[in-house]
Structure formats: C-alpha cells, structure tokens
Design an enzyme around this catalytic site. Structure first.
Site, PDB file in Angstrom:
ATOM      1  N   SER A  46      33.540  48.484  54.204  1.00 12.06           N
ATOM      2  CA  SER A  46      33.811  49.098  55.450  1.00 12.06           C
ATOM      3  C   SER A  46      32.642  50.002  56.091  1.00 12.06           C
ATOM      4  O   SER A  46      32.612  49.998  57.392  1.00 12.06           O
ATOM      5  CB  SER A  46      35.096  49.673  55.552  1.00 12.06           C
ATOM      6  OG  SER A  46      35.081  50.701  54.519  1.00 12.06           O
ATOM      7  N   GLU A  47      32.104  50.825  55.405  1.00 14.85           N
ATOM      8  CA  GLU A  47      30.916  51.559  55.972  1.00 14.85           C
ATOM      9  C   GLU A  47      29.728  51.692  55.033  1.00 14.85           C
ATOM     10  O   GLU A  47      30.022  51.512  53.787  1.00 14.85           O
ATOM     11  CB  GLU A  47      31.130  52.825  56.262  1.00 14.85           C
ATOM     12  CG  GLU A  47      32.106  52.924  57.488  1.00 14.85           C
ATOM     13  CD  GLU A  47      33.722  52.950  57.237  1.00 14.85           C
ATOM     14  OE1 GLU A  47      34.452  53.063  58.219  1.00 14.85           O
ATOM     15  OE2 GLU A  47      33.847  53.208  56.193  1.00 14.85           O
ATOM     16  N   VAL A  48      28.599  51.816  55.428  1.00 15.11           N
ATOM     17  CA  VAL A  48      27.393  52.400  54.678  1.00 15.11           C
ATOM     18  C   VAL A  48      26.688  53.350  55.303  1.00 15.11           C
ATOM     19  O   VAL A  48      26.499  53.524  56.553  1.00 15.11           O
ATOM     20  CB  VAL A  48      26.190  51.086  54.708  1.00 15.11           C
ATOM     21  CG1 VAL A  48      25.303  51.558  53.825  1.00 15.11           C
ATOM     22  CG2 VAL A  48      26.742  49.916  53.905  1.00 15.11           C
ATOM     23  N   HIS A  77      35.856  58.395  54.573  1.00 18.30           N
ATOM     24  CA  HIS A  77      35.386  58.225  53.217  1.00 18.30           C
ATOM     25  C   HIS A  77      33.886  58.134  53.173  1.00 18.30           C
ATOM     26  O   HIS A  77      33.360  58.543  51.971  1.00 18.30           O
ATOM     27  CB  HIS A  77      36.262  56.858  52.629  1.00 18.30           C
ATOM     28  CG  HIS A  77      35.227  55.726  52.724  1.00 18.30           C
ATOM     29  ND1 HIS A  77      35.251  54.692  53.642  1.00 18.30           N
ATOM     30  CD2 HIS A  77      34.448  55.066  51.622  1.00 18.30           C
ATOM     31  CE1 HIS A  77      34.390  53.667  53.345  1.00 18.30           C
ATOM     32  NE2 HIS A  77      34.144  53.779  52.188  1.00 18.30           N
TER      33      HIS A  77
END
Length: 306
Positions: A46-48, A77
């Site tokens: 979902s994210e980096v 997160h």
C-alpha cells in the site's frame, strides 16, 4: 547507482506475516521521482517510504511516501514503520537516532517516538498526526452502499453521516451496523470511480474507511479500508484513517475536555490482523492531538536492482 537497499517490516503487529507490509528505502539519495514511483509499483504494497536528508538539520529526515500509483502527503503505518527501521540503525545521515524522530513530509512535520521492549530494543513507534481534524463534504448513504456492496440500511447515521475526514490524508468515513455487514463489504470499482469524480480533489484518490464499534466496548473498533482507485483493493492497517476516525469521534463527544484511548482492529478479513492504538486529546471543545501507535516486526532486507 545500480541498486538500492531496502528493508520490509510488518506494521501494527507483534507477529510476522500479520499487520500491514511496508518497504523502507533507508537512503534514497540519487533516486529520481520516476524511480521512486517505479519502486513503489514494483513492491505493490500500500505504501513505500523513501528516506532523504532533512532540509532542516534540526529534524531527523525527509520522508516521501508513495503508493503504487502516486505520492501522498502523509500516512500512518509508513511513519510508524519508518521510525521503527531508522530507530534500529546506528546512525541516520551521520547522526545517531534518539528516541524521538522528526520527519519532514508534504503534510508537515511528523513527530515520532520509539517504543522499546523490556530489553531496550526498538519494538514499534507512535506518531502525532501532522494536521488538525478537517472535515469535507458529507456523502450520501447510497454512494457508500454502492461502493462497498452493502445494504444501504446497514449504514449508521446516528453518530455522524458518512463524511470526508482527515488529519493529513482524507478518507470517506462511514459506520456500519455490525461485524457481519463489515465482513460482507466488497469494493465496487465502478462505483468508486463515480464517487471519486464527485467527492475527491484532483490530486487525491477516493478511499472508504468502514467501521463498527463493539457492543461491549465502544472504544474498540473493527474497521476495513478500501482504495481500489489507488490499486489498493483493501489495506490491512490504515493509521491515517484511524487517526481521522478517532479525531472525528472525539470531536462529537459532548464533553469539551477529553482524553480517550481507542483501539482500531483492522485486517482481520484479510488474514493480516492489525492493532492500531490511538490516544486523542480534546480541550476547550477542540481536538488538539492524535497519537497513532503500534508495534512492528522486521521481515526482509536486500537490494533492489535499478
């Protein structure tokens, strides 16, 4: 630059292979915007996060956050997981990390505090949301029902109507009647696309945070987050959405002064149970701070070829 080092962690959990996956690039110097977006798309988490030297030396780092399709100004997160990773390193751009880290982000300055276990090892982190609660337009229940493929009668409006809420990143927040309804929810991408055209600014994607409160403890919440327009069909833990929900619920309480702890349980339906711990402080009728905290577990480390 032929390769770049990465570390992955599971966030908002004390158990490996639960929680929300995050890839951290601890030293992103030399990477272009295009390469950052390509790396985020390659991981398909979902994210980096990409860590860069701070513009102000009083801060710890500049952190950029990418989803598989776009850069975003803030997320929960990624900050918790990035703090966990950097807190375990001997130094960050020549400076030893302390227990309080300050990240420069598009949404503003994000303060993070490390959580340590009984042996003094970094076990997680807590962050303060970078912006006060802001509310956008209310959303009709039919739109939420179509997007989530649920019966419109299962959407609760007694506490609040479905509404766009943000403490750094906006989400459509809606309460449903029970766990069964929450479990049946399934994103309808075509309905999301229509809702996105109506309710989202041009530079943001429309995402829904559905929740229900447990009957025996109204401050223990089960939630799910859907963002199919951002190639995130479902997210197992969404700190930014949880923070927005906590701030919204606190703002609606009749007491003008309040300090409440809220637990958000998410990702259960995905097999990646997450626990997000919130502390919301309200005084003189306004929410002044939202702390978003949780534990983390390291999973992988390696090098990504460019």
């Amino acid at each position: 630059m032929d390769s770049v080092a990465y570390i992955t962690v599971d966030v908002f959990t004390g158990e490996r292979f639960s929680g929300n996956q995050l890839a951290v690039i601890p030293d992103a110097r030399g990477l272009s915007d295009t390469q950052m977006q390509q790396i985020a798309a390659e991981f398909r988490y979902s994210e980096v996060t990409f860590v860069l030297p701070p513009e102000d030396p009083a801060n710890t780092a500049r952190v950029r956050i990418f989803t598989p399709t776009m850069e975003i100004p803030f997320a929960g997160h990624p900050n918790v997981g990035t703090a966990f990773v950097l807190g375990g390193q001997p130094e960050i751009f020549g400076n030893a990390p302390g227990d309080v880290l300050r990240f420069e982000e598009k949404a503003g300055l994000v303060a993070t505090a490390l959580i340590r276990d009984d042996d003094g090892r970094v076990a997680g982190a807590g962050i303060l949301a970078p912006q006060p609660l802001s509310l956008g337009p209310q959303i009709d229940t039919d739109t939420i029902a179509h997007c989530a493929s649920i019966d419109v009668r299962a959407i609760c409006t007694e506490t609040h109507a479905p509404i766009i809420a943000s403490v750094g990143l906006p989400f459509a927040v809606a309460e449903v009647t029970d766990l069964e309804t929450l479990g049946r929810a399934c994103p309808n991408t075509a309905a999301f696309a229509g809702a996105g055209r109506r309710f989202s600014p041009e530079d943001e994607q429309f995402a829904i945070f559905l929740y229900t409160r447990l009957p025996d403890n109204p401050w223990h919440v089960r939630a799910r987050m859907f963002a199919p327009l951002d190639n995130v069909i479902e997210d197992p833990a969404t700190g930014s959405a949880s923070g927005a929900l906590g701030a919204l619920l606190a703002s609606l309480q009749p007491a003008s002064d309040l300090d409440i702890d809220i637990t958000i349980e998410q990702g259960v339906e995905m097999g990646r149970r997450s626990l997000i711990e919130l502390n919301v402080h309200k005084s003189d009728g306004l929410v002044h701070s939202v702390r978003i905290a949780g534990r983390c577990v390291a999973v992988m480390r390696g090098n990504l070829s460019l």
